[in-house]
Scaffold this active site. Sequence first.
Site, PDB file in Angstrom:
ATOM      1  CB  ALA A  77     -11.810 -40.717 -18.455  1.00 43.46           C
ATOM      2  N   GLY A 132      -7.375 -41.753 -13.690  1.00 43.42           N
ATOM      3  CA  GLY A 132      -8.413 -42.775 -13.565  1.00 43.42           C
ATOM      4  C   GLY A 132      -8.665 -43.435 -14.898  1.00 43.42           C
ATOM      5  CG  ASP A 167     -13.554 -43.220 -21.937  1.00 43.17           C
ATOM      6  OD1 ASP A 167     -14.630 -42.803 -22.399  1.00 43.17           O
ATOM      7  OD2 ASP A 167     -13.464 -43.763 -20.813  1.00 43.17           O
ATOM      8  CD  GLN A 175     -18.168 -42.840 -24.779  1.00 40.00           C
ATOM      9  OE1 GLN A 175     -17.952 -44.044 -24.754  1.00 40.00           O
ATOM     10  NE2 GLN A 175     -19.289 -42.313 -24.369  1.00 40.00           N
ATOM     11  CB  SER A 196     -24.887 -42.405 -22.645  1.00 38.98           C
ATOM     12  OG  SER A 196     -23.553 -41.944 -22.589  1.00 38.98           O
ATOM     13  CG  ASN A 249     -15.430 -46.799 -22.631  1.00 39.15           C
ATOM     14  OD1 ASN A 249     -14.993 -47.741 -23.299  1.00 39.15           O
ATOM     15  ND2 ASN A 249     -15.829 -45.670 -23.180  1.00 39.15           N
ATOM     16  CE1 TYR A 301     -22.962 -35.787 -20.665  1.00 42.32           C
ATOM     17  CE2 TYR A 301     -20.805 -36.842 -20.562  1.00 42.32           C
ATOM     18  CZ  TYR A 301     -22.190 -36.919 -20.498  1.00 42.32           C
ATOM     19  OH  TYR A 301     -22.803 -38.120 -20.267  1.00 42.32           O
ATOM     20  CE  LYS A 357     -15.038 -44.407 -17.828  1.00 41.81           C
ATOM     21  NZ  LYS A 357     -14.535 -43.307 -18.657  1.00 41.81           N
TER      22      LYS A 357
END
Length: 294
Positions: free
Chosen positions: A137, A135, A109, A266, A24, A94, A237, A73
């Site tokens: 996500a 959760g 997300d 996102q 990010s 998020n 990822y 989150k």
Amino acid sequence: MTERIDGHTLLIGLMAYPIRHSMSPTMHNNAFAKLGLNYAYLAFEVDNDTLPSAIQSIRTLDMRGSNISMPNKQKVIPLLDKLDPAAEMVGAVNTVVNDDGILTGYTTDGIGFMKSLDDEGIDIRGQKMTLAGAGGAGTAIAVQAALDGVKEMSIFNQHDAEWENAKRNVKLINEKTDCHATLHELEDRDDFKKEIQSSFIYTDSTGVGMKPLEDKTLVDDPSWFNNPDLVVFDTVYAPRETKLMKVAKQAGLKHVFNGLGMMLEQGAAAFKLWTNKDMPVDYIRHILFDDDAK
């Protein structure tokens, strides 16, 4: 970066644990530079214990906002002033935006998940999805997919702290959308296998496969993926190829994805909330997917 930072630079954060693997900062700082925006984006390792003081720092330091990731989150919600309707429905946040000390929580997300599949030419509307995890996500993915037209959804979760949330997700989807959702025990391996094999897409929204569980996967038998047209999507990822992805490729599946595209999309939605500008997605995609950047 040093040419852009001055006394007027606004800070945006990412609060999660662990988080040093995150792409990010690369994504957002390159987007700021491309558009000539005076922002800086930094990652901070924040867990549930340190989250309250970290959120207060957004106000204290007059930060523009922050991304929020696992395990924060849902825990962040009571610390905010307002929730966007989608975040309220999902029950997870998020993205936090600071408007003159008023902190509003959003969720991007689910939008990122659906957009990343669209980018790959995959349309799951009208199809069945098996989803592991409930959760932050997983909830966002489940709700957005149902709202966007997924016909049937089998949600699997362990009997842990997220089980009640999984029950809530199923109830919400069945009451508020046209999707038919069912809840299943992740411990029931035969049921898990059967639901995956009758699905168009299998999505893993858990942290399995991510540090410190890089060598783990919920599906370790390639024979479970006996449909060559099955889509497998891992929201992890880092690493770029997870253990789940390796198993899916061993089975000969062609449509196997990590969470990088979801992270990009996102992020683009969050970028727009902070800056009111469109992220230069094609430019950032080239940076994130370039072999040298890996």
